[in-house]
Design an enzyme around this catalytic site. Structure first.
Site, mmCIF file in Angstrom:
data_model
loop_
_atom_site.group_PDB
_atom_site.id
_atom_site.type_symbol
_atom_site.label_atom_id
_atom_site.label_comp_id
_atom_site.label_asym_id
_atom_site.label_seq_id
_atom_site.Cartn_x
_atom_site.Cartn_y
_atom_site.Cartn_z
ATOM 1 N N ASN A 16 45.730 48.303 40.178
ATOM 2 C CA ASN A 16 45.411 47.038 39.518
ATOM 3 C C ASN A 16 44.617 47.377 38.259
ATOM 4 O O ASN A 16 43.450 47.736 38.341
ATOM 5 C CB ASN A 16 44.584 46.172 40.489
ATOM 6 N N TRP A 17 45.291 47.280 37.112
ATOM 7 C CA TRP A 17 44.659 47.723 35.857
ATOM 8 C C TRP A 17 43.754 46.643 35.272
ATOM 9 O O TRP A 17 43.124 46.865 34.245
ATOM 10 C CB TRP A 17 45.727 48.162 34.853
ATOM 11 N N LYS A 18 43.739 45.466 35.887
ATOM 12 C CA LYS A 18 42.861 44.358 35.461
ATOM 13 C C LYS A 18 42.937 44.151 33.941
ATOM 14 O O LYS A 18 43.991 44.340 33.343
ATOM 15 C CB LYS A 18 41.432 44.620 35.940
ATOM 16 N N HIS B 253 43.681 37.355 43.975
ATOM 17 C CA HIS B 253 42.693 38.431 43.846
ATOM 18 C C HIS B 253 41.290 37.810 43.832
ATOM 19 O O HIS B 253 41.085 36.713 43.325
ATOM 20 C CB HIS B 253 42.944 39.232 42.561
ATOM 21 N N GLU C 250 38.766 38.262 42.078
ATOM 22 C CA GLU C 250 38.233 37.848 40.772
ATOM 23 C C GLU C 250 38.820 36.499 40.358
ATOM 24 O O GLU C 250 38.160 35.702 39.701
ATOM 25 C CB GLU C 250 38.512 38.942 39.726
ATOM 26 N N GLU D 218 40.795 43.025 50.715
ATOM 27 C CA GLU D 218 39.792 43.578 49.807
ATOM 28 C C GLU D 218 38.464 42.863 50.029
ATOM 29 O O GLU D 218 38.250 41.761 49.495
ATOM 30 C CB GLU D 218 40.226 43.368 48.351
ATOM 31 N N GLY E 248 34.698 47.274 43.083
ATOM 32 C CA GLY E 248 34.006 47.712 41.871
ATOM 33 C C GLY E 248 32.537 48.055 42.095
ATOM 34 O O GLY E 248 31.780 48.217 41.152
ATOM 35 N N SER F 205 36.936 49.938 45.985
ATOM 36 C CA SER F 205 36.355 51.268 45.734
ATOM 37 C C SER F 205 37.137 52.405 46.405
ATOM 38 O O SER F 205 36.537 53.376 46.862
ATOM 39 C CB SER F 205 34.874 51.293 46.133
ATOM 40 N N GLY G 81 39.379 50.587 39.700
ATOM 41 C CA GLY G 81 38.786 51.573 38.779
ATOM 42 C C GLY G 81 39.485 52.921 38.800
ATOM 43 O O GLY G 81 39.766 53.506 37.743
HETATM 44 P P1 PGA Z 1 38.127 48.751 42.751
HETATM 45 O O1 PGA Z 1 38.996 47.402 42.591
HETATM 46 O O2 PGA Z 1 39.045 49.822 43.269
HETATM 47 O O3 PGA Z 1 37.624 49.047 41.346
HETATM 48 O O4 PGA Z 1 37.003 48.441 43.695
HETATM 49 C C1 PGA Z 1 39.983 47.042 43.529
HETATM 50 C C2 PGA Z 1 40.588 45.708 43.162
HETATM 51 O O5 PGA Z 1 39.876 44.831 42.669
HETATM 52 O O6 PGA Z 1 41.803 45.469 43.360
#
Ligand code: PGA
Length: 252
Positions: free
Chosen positions: A10-12, A96, A98, A167, A173, A213, A235
């Site tokens: 997931n490159w966000k 997601h 976010e 998640e 993150g 993470s 990340g």
């Molecule tokens: P992260 O993000 O690996 O940076 O914790 C995962 C995600 O939000 O899909």
């Protein structure tokens, strides 16, 4: 039941057009046409076309991070799943954390998205997961059950186009990963909820990815859990030096 592991990046809202194209080439070269794992990347919308071109010569799947649950119309700033399909997208990430917690998306909207993405003949990767407050209040399973109700939109015959990513919000993150036992317990619960909604066969076949993470150092242990069928990586998906070993962990 053996499920093919899925490793998704997931490159966000990261990378430039040039960097996302280069990363796509690196992921395509690393994954190639491997058949013992699936690899998916979710670039930002405006990089989809470039990333698609740079994934050629591989079977890496192109995904989008979100969409709007309408075919077309007066929805300024939004993107239809039919437009995504037209771009070569095969799977859409929905719900997601976010989008739920920063943008304020609620379950009813996410359920509408699940319905339209499937109707547009794209796959769905539905994200679920509890906040720290919900975990500490012993409400994790209740939250998963509520969020998984969006799967009631899945019609008979569409089950094979759906995956779930667990998640825990407190692990995204933050560098804090759920222990493999915590992940396994949430995944087993999610699978039993999915069974209640879509039946035993669909639940047994459905990939449930873990996210939060994930990195090279913890991927193998998480993936060794019986109900952890892959990883959704944020990340550590932004460089091939970090993402490559996670891909390798899935086919070890
Ligand atoms: P992260 O993000 O690996 O940076 O914790 C995962 C995600 O939000 O899909």
């Amino acid at each position: 039941m053996t499920r093919t592991p899925v490793i998704a990046g997931n490159w966000k809202m990261h990378l430039t057009r040039r960097k996302s194209s280069a990363l796509a080439r690196d992921v395509a070269a690393h994954h190639g046409h491997a058949e013992n794992r699936r690899c998916v990347v979710f670039p930002t919308f405006v990089h989809l076309d470039h990333v698609r071109r740079n994934l050629k010569n591989s079977n890496v799947v192109l995904g989008a991070q979100n969409c709007w649950p309408k075919k077309e119309g007066a929805f300024t700033g939004e993107i239809s799943p039919y437009m995504l399909r037209d771009m070569g997208v095969q799977v859409v990430l929905l719900g997601h954390s976010e989008r739920r917690h920063v943008i304020g998306e609620e379950d009813a909207l996410i359920a509408e998205k699940v319905k339209l993405v499937l109707r547009a003949k794209l796959d769905v990767m539905l994200c679920i997961g509890e906040t720290l407050e919900e975990r500490e209040g012993n409400r994790t399973f209740e939250v998963l059950a509520r969020q998984l109700k969006s799967l009631k939109m899945v019609k008979p015959g569409q089950e094979g186009r759906v995956s779930v990513a667990y998640e825990p919000v407190w692990a995204i993150g933050t560098g804090k990963t759920a222990t493999p036992e915590m992940a396994q317990s949430a995944h087993a619960e999610a699978r039993s909820q999915i069974e209640g909604i879509l039946g035993a066969e669909a639940a047994a076949r459905m990939p449930i990815l873990y996210g939060g993470s994930v990195k090279a150092g913890n991927a193998a242990e998480l993936l060794s859990q019986p109900d952890v069928d892959g990883a959704l990586v944020g990340g550590a998906a932004l460089t091939i030096e970090q993402f490559g070993p996670i891909l390798d962990a899935a086919s070890a």
